[in-house]
Design a protein around this motif. Structure first.
Motif, PDB file in Angstrom:
ATOM      1  N   UNK A 182       4.921 -26.300  32.615  1.00  0.00           N
ATOM      2  CA  UNK A 182       3.631 -26.715  33.160  1.00  0.00           C
ATOM      3  C   UNK A 182       3.162 -27.969  32.424  1.00  0.00           C
ATOM      4  N   UNK A 183       2.727 -28.966  33.176  1.00  0.00           N
ATOM      5  CA  UNK A 183       2.234 -30.207  32.571  1.00  0.00           C
ATOM      6  C   UNK A 183       0.855 -29.977  31.951  1.00  0.00           C
ATOM      7  N   UNK A 184       0.432 -30.902  31.124  1.00  0.00           N
ATOM      8  CA  UNK A 184      -0.887 -30.849  30.514  1.00  0.00           C
ATOM      9  C   UNK A 184      -1.779 -31.924  31.137  1.00  0.00           C
ATOM     10  N   UNK A 185      -3.073 -31.602  31.300  1.00  0.00           N
ATOM     11  CA  UNK A 185      -3.998 -32.591  31.830  1.00  0.00           C
ATOM     12  C   UNK A 185      -4.475 -33.507  30.709  1.00  0.00           C
ATOM     13  N   UNK A 186      -5.419 -34.384  31.022  1.00  0.00           N
ATOM     14  CA  UNK A 186      -5.881 -35.366  30.038  1.00  0.00           C
ATOM     15  C   UNK A 186      -6.575 -34.722  28.844  1.00  0.00           C
ATOM     16  N   UNK A 187      -7.061 -33.500  29.028  1.00  0.00           N
ATOM     17  CA  UNK A 187      -7.718 -32.788  27.927  1.00  0.00           C
ATOM     18  C   UNK A 187      -6.738 -31.957  27.109  1.00  0.00           C
ATOM     19  N   UNK A 243       2.973 -17.707  27.195  1.00  0.00           N
ATOM     20  CA  UNK A 243       4.376 -18.091  27.033  1.00  0.00           C
ATOM     21  C   UNK A 243       4.793 -19.217  27.970  1.00  0.00           C
ATOM     22  N   UNK A 244       3.844 -20.016  28.369  1.00  0.00           N
ATOM     23  CA  UNK A 244       4.170 -21.216  29.130  1.00  0.00           C
ATOM     24  C   UNK A 244       4.342 -21.051  30.616  1.00  0.00           C
ATOM     25  N   UNK A 245       4.406 -19.789  31.123  1.00  0.00           N
ATOM     26  CA  UNK A 245       4.641 -19.649  32.562  1.00  0.00           C
ATOM     27  C   UNK A 245       4.049 -18.389  33.182  1.00  0.00           C
ATOM     28  N   UNK A 283      -3.260 -21.200  44.012  1.00  0.00           N
ATOM     29  CA  UNK A 283      -2.971 -21.711  42.670  1.00  0.00           C
ATOM     30  C   UNK A 283      -2.230 -23.035  42.816  1.00  0.00           C
ATOM     31  N   UNK A 284      -2.792 -24.087  42.246  1.00  0.00           N
ATOM     32  CA  UNK A 284      -2.132 -25.397  42.241  1.00  0.00           C
ATOM     33  C   UNK A 284      -1.595 -25.657  40.840  1.00  0.00           C
ATOM     34  N   UNK A 285      -0.315 -26.004  40.760  1.00  0.00           N
ATOM     35  CA  UNK A 285       0.344 -26.197  39.472  1.00  0.00           C
ATOM     36  C   UNK A 285       1.037 -27.554  39.450  1.00  0.00           C
ATOM     37  N   UNK A 286       0.828 -28.301  38.376  1.00  0.00           N
ATOM     38  CA  UNK A 286       1.601 -29.514  38.132  1.00  0.00           C
ATOM     39  C   UNK A 286       2.628 -29.178  37.055  1.00  0.00           C
ATOM     40  N   UNK A 287       3.885 -29.367  37.368  1.00  0.00           N
ATOM     41  CA  UNK A 287       4.946 -28.925  36.463  1.00  0.00           C
ATOM     42  C   UNK A 287       6.147 -29.859  36.563  1.00  0.00           C
ATOM     43  N   UNK A 288       7.050 -29.694  35.628  1.00  0.00           N
ATOM     44  CA  UNK A 288       8.286 -30.472  35.647  1.00  0.00           C
ATOM     45  C   UNK A 288       8.387 -31.412  34.462  1.00  0.00           C
ATOM     46  N   UNK A 289       9.412 -32.235  34.500  1.00  0.00           N
ATOM     47  CA  UNK A 289       9.697 -33.173  33.417  1.00  0.00           C
ATOM     48  C   UNK A 289       9.412 -34.596  33.872  1.00  0.00           C
ATOM     49  N   UNK A 347       3.902 -14.189  21.465  1.00  0.00           N
ATOM     50  CA  UNK A 347       3.459 -14.837  22.702  1.00  0.00           C
ATOM     51  C   UNK A 347       2.636 -16.072  22.373  1.00  0.00           C
ATOM     52  N   UNK A 348       2.733 -17.055  23.236  1.00  0.00           N
ATOM     53  CA  UNK A 348       1.880 -18.240  23.120  1.00  0.00           C
ATOM     54  C   UNK A 348       0.883 -18.219  24.261  1.00  0.00           C
ATOM     55  N   UNK A 349      -0.413 -18.369  23.943  1.00  0.00           N
ATOM     56  CA  UNK A 349      -1.468 -18.317  24.950  1.00  0.00           C
ATOM     57  C   UNK A 349      -2.232 -19.628  24.919  1.00  0.00           C
TER      58      UNK A 349
END
Length: 242
Positions: free
Chosen positions: A87-92, A113-115, A143-149, A239-241
């Motif tokens: 999952x990508x990160x936004x400007x914040x 856990x990232x997903x 649910x809208x998700x921005x993801x990828x490399x 776990x990562x939250x």
């Protein structure tokens, strides 16, 4: 007809990145060739490396759904569900995810856990929705998700290499395309991804950046063996939250 990206979410290179001779090609034709080269590289990656994608999903319960004899159907609430990753990160610096329930933005969620998306308001996600309704209508869950490399410099240079292969000229100054090209026109070319993938792998010794890409991003490069023993962490799982 303009060739649209079919597998990649974005072109991995821009017309200004092309370093070989593209004299005589219009901007539109050059963009078509870059798009086909990008899709070819996605095929080489086993369709796992697609750039940065923004997509909307309509979650529903799967095996948790039932129907009664009265033809009344329902689904159990969802405790959580997996979203595409990374999952990508936004400007914040937060996960680039937006959730709507009944057309209203819902912010009480966390990504584990990232997903894995869970609610943090003590409730569970809706298990049912009418997929025939328009997005954001009453009774929907979106649910809208921005993801990828982000396309790396390796991916960009590999696409440039492949695009230049498409544009090579022979001594008679005509375009030389892969031998199994299905059709060609003045507006662009159409090549099957299967042919492209085979062609690239066969000629990859001529394309050093494509070889680098295959080494890093191909499915074979990502196959790694792991051994897990539950006594290592006394049964605890980290776990990562976010």
């Amino acid at each position: 007809m303009v060739y649209l990206l079919r597998e990649a979410c974005e072109p991995f290179a821009l017309p200004g990145d092309i370093t070989c001779d593209c004299e005589g090609l219009t901007q539109s034709q050059l963009e078509e060739i870059i798009a086909q080269a990008t899709d070819a590289l996605v095929a080489v990656s086993g369709f796992t490396y697609r750039g940065v994608c923004t997509e909307s999903f309509r979650p529903r319960g799967g095996e948790q759904c039932w129907c009664s004899l009265a033809a009344n159907c329902g689904c159990s609430p969802l405790r959580g569900f997996t979203v595409p990753s990374p999952v990508a990160l936004d400007t914040a610096g937060d996960p680039a995810i937006t959730v709507w329930i009944d057309g209203v933005v819902m912010d009480e969620w966390a990504l584990v856990d990232g997903d894995f998306l869970i609610r943090t308001d003590g409730k569970q996600w809706p298990g049912c929705q009418n997929l025939g309704l328009a997005d954001l209508a009453l009774g929907t869950f979106v649910v809208e998700v921005t993801y990828g490399d982000e396309p790396s410099i390796i991916a960009r240079n590999a696409v440039v290499e492949i695009a230049c292969q498409f544009m090579k000229r022979n001594p008679n100054d005509s375009r030389r395309l892969p031998s199994n090209t299905t059709s060609a026109s003045a507006q662009g070319v159409t090549i099957t991804l299967e042919t492209l993938q085979s062609e690239i792998k066969t000629r990859s010794f001529m394309l050093p950046w494509t070889v680098r890409f295959m080494t890093v991003y191909s499915p074979d490069a990502r196959n790694q063996a792991f051994v897990y023993s539950p006594e290592i962490d006394d049964g605890f799982r980290l776990h990562q939250v976010r």
